[in-house]
Design an enzyme around this catalytic site. Structure first.
Site, PDB file in Angstrom:
ATOM      1  N   GLY A  37      54.146  10.657 -34.561  1.00 19.77           N
ATOM      2  CA  GLY A  37      54.946  10.328 -33.384  1.00 19.77           C
ATOM      3  C   GLY A  37      54.678  11.227 -32.204  1.00 19.77           C
ATOM      4  O   GLY A  37      55.037  10.916 -31.069  1.00 19.77           O
ATOM      5  N   HIS A  38      54.041  12.383 -32.482  1.00 16.31           N
ATOM      6  CA  HIS A  38      53.871  13.389 -31.415  1.00 16.31           C
ATOM      7  C   HIS A  38      52.401  13.815 -31.361  1.00 16.31           C
ATOM      8  O   HIS A  38      52.058  14.884 -31.865  1.00 16.31           O
ATOM      9  CB  HIS A  38      54.774  14.596 -31.714  1.00 16.31           C
ATOM     10  CG  HIS A  38      54.928  15.543 -30.562  1.00 16.31           C
ATOM     11  ND1 HIS A  38      53.995  16.495 -30.245  1.00 16.31           N
ATOM     12  CD2 HIS A  38      55.921  15.686 -29.664  1.00 16.31           C
ATOM     13  CE1 HIS A  38      54.405  17.206 -29.200  1.00 16.31           C
ATOM     14  NE2 HIS A  38      55.575  16.736 -28.833  1.00 16.31           N
ATOM     15  N   PHE A  39      51.500  12.990 -30.767  1.00 12.24           N
ATOM     16  CA  PHE A  39      51.749  11.670 -30.231  1.00 12.24           C
ATOM     17  C   PHE A  39      50.777  10.708 -30.901  1.00 12.24           C
ATOM     18  O   PHE A  39      49.722  11.143 -31.361  1.00 12.24           O
ATOM     19  CB  PHE A  39      51.502  11.662 -28.715  1.00 12.24           C
ATOM     20  CG  PHE A  39      52.480  12.528 -27.937  1.00 12.24           C
ATOM     21  CD1 PHE A  39      53.729  12.044 -27.574  1.00 12.24           C
ATOM     22  CD2 PHE A  39      52.128  13.824 -27.592  1.00 12.24           C
ATOM     23  CE1 PHE A  39      54.610  12.837 -26.843  1.00 12.24           C
ATOM     24  CE2 PHE A  39      53.017  14.622 -26.880  1.00 12.24           C
ATOM     25  CZ  PHE A  39      54.265  14.142 -26.508  1.00 12.24           C
ATOM     26  N   LEU A  44      49.705  16.631 -31.389  1.00 12.19           N
ATOM     27  CA  LEU A  44      49.949  17.964 -30.819  1.00 12.19           C
ATOM     28  C   LEU A  44      51.128  18.610 -31.536  1.00 12.19           C
ATOM     29  O   LEU A  44      52.109  17.935 -31.869  1.00 12.19           O
ATOM     30  CB  LEU A  44      50.279  17.865 -29.327  1.00 12.19           C
ATOM     31  CG  LEU A  44      49.162  17.423 -28.390  1.00 12.19           C
ATOM     32  CD1 LEU A  44      49.724  17.206 -26.983  1.00 12.19           C
ATOM     33  CD2 LEU A  44      48.043  18.461 -28.362  1.00 12.19           C
TER      34      LEU A  44
END
Lengths: 151, 96
Positions: A37-39, A44
């Site tokens: 989800g990140h990203f 990251l």
């Protein structure tokens, strides 16, 4: 580093004799559900977790300083700077330095380096309280010992 | 150990409180109770203690004070009314 278990420090390299300075190693894993989800497609390390890594690093120093008699709780983050991106697989050196040992609280300065490059820094404040249970103290002491903190 | 009220210390502490809280310095008097009158919350109080510790090179034993208050051996006013807080700071400075 086991991000999903909120264990952000791999090992405690050094805590000085006065227990005012600590250096830890923390390697960001190559994969984690967090990176989904990140990203998406651009993984990251979240900046909030870099702050948590600094807090845990200072926390191990404080645990040692208080001989595992008190548990530090992060209560304030000041002047936090996330200075660059951190990708999966990056080895980080995380440092903490005691700024003040007060009555029931402590203040430290945290810093993260990638090689010579400063990745992040912040002033961290902790409430320090007796462990809520002996069992928790034993668990934390055992885990800290595995990371390299002598009690 | 006995110590007396010190106006300069009071002014410095009032300055710190005004800097770190919503309280205007003009509202702070020697009779002000830091919690009941000035409305300082626990996190603000911790910030204030940190700055007082640093400014005067002391370690205010706030946990010990709270224990004494909770045990009923001391009145909270002895520590948290401004004029008394200043005297406690003067005692700690003298002992440092």
């Amino acid at each position: 580093m086991h991000i999903e278990y909120f264990q952000l420090v791999d090992r405690v390299e050094t805590i000085d004799a006065d227990r005012e300075h600590v250096t830890c190693i923390a390697t960001v894993p190559e994969s984690s559900t967090i990176f989904e989800g990140h990203f998406p497609g651009h993984p990251l390390m979240p900046g909030t977790l870099l702050i948590e890594a600094m807090a845990q690093t200072s926390g191990y120093m404080l645990l040692s300083r208080f001989d595992f008699d008190r548990l530090p709780f992060l209560i304030q983050v000041a002047r936090a700077r996330i200075r660059t991106f951190v990708e999966p697989g990056t080895e980080l050196v995380v440092k903490g330095a005691l700024e003040h040992d007060g009555s029931g609280f402590a203040v430290t300065n945290g810093e993260i380096l990638r090689g010579e490059e400063r990745v992040a820094d912040a002033e961290l404040r902790f409430r320090t309280m007796p462990f809520p249970t002996d069992d928790l103290r034993d668990i934390v002491r055992e885990y800290a010992s595995r990371l390299g903190v002598s009690s | 150990m006995t110590a007396e009220f010190n106006q300069e210390t009071f002014d410095a502490v009032a300055e710190i409180i005004a800097d770190l809280s919503e309280v205007d310095k003009s509202e702070i008097t020697p009779e002000s109770h830091t919690v009941n009158d000035l409305g300082i919350d626990s996190l603000e109080f911790l910030d204030i203690v940190f700055d007082i510790d640093k400014k005067f090179g002391i370690k205010m034993p706030v946990e010990q004070w709270m224990e004494e208050v909770n045990e009923g051996t001391r009145d909270g006013d002895d520590f948290f009314v401004m004029k008394n807080l200043v005297i406690r700071i003067e005692e700690l400075r003298a002992a440092a």
